[in-house]
Design a protein around this motif. Structure first.
Motif, PDB file in Angstrom:
ATOM      1  N   PRO A   1      56.487  32.092 112.730  1.00  0.00           N
ATOM      2  CA  PRO A   1      55.649  32.881 111.814  1.00  0.00           C
ATOM      3  C   PRO A   1      54.167  32.650 112.106  1.00  0.00           C
ATOM      4  CG  PRO A   1      57.384  31.744 110.606  1.00  0.00           C
ATOM      5  CD  PRO A   1      57.387  31.180 112.001  1.00  0.00           C
ATOM      6  N   PRO A   2      53.351  33.699 111.996  1.00  0.00           N
ATOM      7  CA  PRO A   2      51.926  33.532 112.314  1.00  0.00           C
ATOM      8  C   PRO A   2      51.225  32.516 111.416  1.00  0.00           C
ATOM      9  CG  PRO A   2      52.330  35.690 111.314  1.00  0.00           C
ATOM     10  CD  PRO A   2      53.671  35.066 111.580  1.00  0.00           C
ATOM     11  N   TRP A   3      51.708  32.336 110.190  1.00  0.00           N
ATOM     12  CA  TRP A   3      51.062  31.378 109.284  1.00  0.00           C
ATOM     13  C   TRP A   3      51.319  29.936 109.693  1.00  0.00           C
ATOM     14  CZ3 TRP A   3      54.492  35.119 107.528  1.00  0.00           C
ATOM     15  CH2 TRP A   3      55.803  34.692 107.318  1.00  0.00           C
ATOM     16  N   VAL A   4      52.298  29.704 110.547  1.00  0.00           N
ATOM     17  CA  VAL A   4      52.554  28.339 111.033  1.00  0.00           C
ATOM     18  C   VAL A   4      51.448  27.917 111.999  1.00  0.00           C
ATOM     19  CG1 VAL A   4      54.114  26.949 112.467  1.00  0.00           C
ATOM     20  CG2 VAL A   4      55.039  28.389 110.650  1.00  0.00           C
ATOM     21  N   THR A   5      51.002  28.851 112.824  1.00  0.00           N
ATOM     22  CA  THR A   5      49.969  28.523 113.810  1.00  0.00           C
ATOM     23  C   THR A   5      48.556  28.783 113.303  1.00  0.00           C
ATOM     24  OG1 THR A   5      50.235  30.706 114.808  1.00  0.00           O
ATOM     25  CG2 THR A   5      51.488  28.888 115.789  1.00  0.00           C
ATOM     26  N   GLU A   6      48.397  29.766 112.407  1.00  0.00           N
ATOM     27  CA  GLU A   6      47.067  30.167 111.961  1.00  0.00           C
ATOM     28  C   GLU A   6      46.688  29.625 110.590  1.00  0.00           C
ATOM     29  OE1 GLU A   6      46.941  34.441 112.060  1.00  0.00           O
ATOM     30  OE2 GLU A   6      47.967  34.486 113.989  1.00  0.00           O
ATOM     31  N   GLY A   7      47.646  29.067 109.878  1.00  0.00           N
ATOM     32  CA  GLY A   7      47.398  28.656 108.505  1.00  0.00           C
ATOM     33  C   GLY A   7      47.863  29.753 107.558  1.00  0.00           C
ATOM     34  N   MET A   8      48.219  29.384 106.369  1.00  0.00           N
ATOM     35  CA  MET A   8      48.873  30.285 105.439  1.00  0.00           C
ATOM     36  C   MET A   8      47.925  31.153 104.611  1.00  0.00           C
ATOM     37  SD  MET A   8      52.002  29.163 103.011  1.00  0.00           S
ATOM     38  CE  MET A   8      53.154  28.744 104.283  1.00  0.00           C
ATOM     39  N   ASP A   9      46.695  30.743 104.455  1.00  0.00           N
ATOM     40  CA  ASP A   9      45.798  31.387 103.501  1.00  0.00           C
ATOM     41  C   ASP A   9      45.644  32.896 103.711  1.00  0.00           C
ATOM     42  OD1 ASP A   9      44.231  30.793 101.175  1.00  0.00           O
ATOM     43  OD2 ASP A   9      42.470  31.337 102.374  1.00  0.00           O
ATOM     44  N   ASP A  10      45.522  33.353 104.946  1.00  0.00           N
ATOM     45  CA  ASP A  10      45.328  34.772 105.216  1.00  0.00           C
ATOM     46  C   ASP A  10      46.575  35.616 104.944  1.00  0.00           C
ATOM     47  OD1 ASP A  10      42.725  34.325 105.962  1.00  0.00           O
ATOM     48  OD2 ASP A  10      43.150  34.255 108.109  1.00  0.00           O
ATOM     49  N   TYR A  11      47.693  34.983 104.712  1.00  0.00           N
ATOM     50  CA  TYR A  11      48.953  35.695 104.496  1.00  0.00           C
ATOM     51  C   TYR A  11      49.405  35.650 103.043  1.00  0.00           C
ATOM     52  CZ  TYR A  11      48.890  35.754 109.495  1.00  0.00           C
ATOM     53  OH  TYR A  11      48.513  35.966 110.794  1.00  0.00           O
ATOM     54  N   LEU A  12      48.548  35.168 102.177  1.00  0.00           N
ATOM     55  CA  LEU A  12      48.878  35.026 100.758  1.00  0.00           C
ATOM     56  C   LEU A  12      47.982  35.900  99.898  1.00  0.00           C
ATOM     57  CD1 LEU A  12      49.210  31.143 100.638  1.00  0.00           C
ATOM     58  CD2 LEU A  12      51.071  32.811 100.467  1.00  0.00           C
ATOM     59  N   PRO A  13      48.460  36.239  98.698  1.00  0.00           N
ATOM     60  CA  PRO A  13      47.586  36.941  97.748  1.00  0.00           C
ATOM     61  C   PRO A  13      46.373  36.083  97.424  1.00  0.00           C
ATOM     62  CG  PRO A  13      49.872  36.935  96.978  1.00  0.00           C
ATOM     63  CD  PRO A  13      49.807  36.018  98.168  1.00  0.00           C
ATOM     64  N   ALA A  14      45.333  36.728  96.964  1.00  0.00           N
ATOM     65  CA  ALA A  14      44.114  36.008  96.589  1.00  0.00           C
ATOM     66  C   ALA A  14      44.422  35.009  95.476  1.00  0.00           C
ATOM     67  CB  ALA A  14      43.044  36.988  96.133  1.00  0.00           C
ATOM     68  N   ALA A  15      43.735  33.909  95.510  1.00  0.00           N
ATOM     69  CA  ALA A  15      43.891  32.898  94.466  1.00  0.00           C
ATOM     70  C   ALA A  15      43.208  33.376  93.190  1.00  0.00           C
ATOM     71  CB  ALA A  15      43.283  31.578  94.920  1.00  0.00           C
ATOM     72  N   SER A  16      43.814  33.041  92.079  1.00  0.00           N
ATOM     73  CA  SER A  16      43.184  33.371  90.799  1.00  0.00           C
ATOM     74  C   SER A  16      42.258  32.223  90.416  1.00  0.00           C
ATOM     75  CB  SER A  16      44.243  33.612  89.717  1.00  0.00           C
ATOM     76  OG  SER A  16      45.019  32.451  89.553  1.00  0.00           O
ATOM     77  N   PRO A  17      41.258  32.503  89.575  1.00  0.00           N
ATOM     78  CA  PRO A  17      40.359  31.421  89.161  1.00  0.00           C
ATOM     79  C   PRO A  17      41.145  30.330  88.434  1.00  0.00           C
ATOM     80  CG  PRO A  17      39.594  33.576  88.394  1.00  0.00           C
ATOM     81  CD  PRO A  17      40.938  33.773  88.985  1.00  0.00           C
ATOM     82  N   LEU A  18      40.931  29.110  88.822  1.00  0.00           N
ATOM     83  CA  LEU A  18      41.626  28.002  88.200  1.00  0.00           C
ATOM     84  C   LEU A  18      40.946  27.599  86.907  1.00  0.00           C
ATOM     85  CD1 LEU A  18      42.304  25.817  91.347  1.00  0.00           C
ATOM     86  CD2 LEU A  18      43.861  27.371  90.190  1.00  0.00           C
ATOM     87  N   GLY A  19      41.762  27.466  85.870  1.00  0.00           N
ATOM     88  CA  GLY A  19      41.248  26.973  84.616  1.00  0.00           C
ATOM     89  C   GLY A  19      40.379  27.952  83.851  1.00  0.00           C
ATOM     90  N   GLU A  20      40.272  29.171  84.322  1.00  0.00           N
ATOM     91  CA  GLU A  20      39.424  30.159  83.658  1.00  0.00           C
ATOM     92  C   GLU A  20      40.282  31.186  82.946  1.00  0.00           C
ATOM     93  OE1 GLU A  20      36.059  30.320  83.492  1.00  0.00           O
ATOM     94  OE2 GLU A  20      35.981  28.402  84.527  1.00  0.00           O
TER      95      GLU A  20
END
Length: 168
Positions: free
Chosen positions: A146-165
């Motif tokens: 999978p491309p996320w194994v070599t490139e990292g997972m962040d670009d293949y995930l939905p945007a993070a929601s604000p934490l604690g907000e």
């Protein structure tokens, strides 16, 4: 105790917890063309730990052995992927490309609308399928890296929601 060819596998025998719910893998979750490849992949998931070298690779934190609940969740994630492949006309795991896996990550976000943590679980399940395939599965049932194994997972995930907000 389930047998390999049964229509469903109870995982209750894998736990010492007397209050554990009886998680059952149901093979009807999978399109017919993918039942046997995923049945064997699931058997390896249950019976063999993931080697330390694969657990330590970048991309996601993984464990070598999974709990009963996580096994059930992983196989369920695999069934969703198998259904998506079947709908796209892909009938063999070895025919899946890195582009297909990227498209699937987009599907999890844009079509399914999964939260970031849930999408992460799905991508980790596919990474695990790749690692087990490399070690135990026949060539036709091996998933490309999978491309996320070599490139990292962040670009293949939905945007993070604000934490604690409070976003409302």
């Amino acid at each position: 105790m389930p047998r390999y060819g049964d229509d469903g596998w109870s995982l209750l025998a894998l736990t010492q917890n007397p209050s554990q719910a009886d998680d059952i893998i149901r093979w009807r979750w999978f399109p017919e063309v993918f039942r046997e490849p995923f049945r064997y992949a699931s058997w390896t998931l249950i019976n063999y730990p993931l080697p330390d070298r694969d657990v330590a690779l970048r991309g996601a934190a993984m464990r070598s052995r999974l709990s009963v609940g996580r096994i059930t969740r992983t196989v369920s994630d695999w069934s969703m992927f198998a259904q998506w492949l079947d709908e796209r006309g892909i009938k063999q795991l070895s025919l899946v490309t890195a582009g297909d896996l990227s498209d699937y990550s987009h599907h999890l976000d844009k079509v399914r609308g999964l939260a970031r943590n849930t999408a992460t679980s799905h991508l980790i399940a596919l990474s695990r399928l790749h690692y087990y395939g490399r070690l135990y599965l026949p060539d036709t049932d091996r998933l490309v890296t999978p491309p996320w194994v070599t490139e990292g997972m962040d670009d293949y995930l939905p945007a993070a929601s604000p934490l604690g907000e409070n976003v409302t």
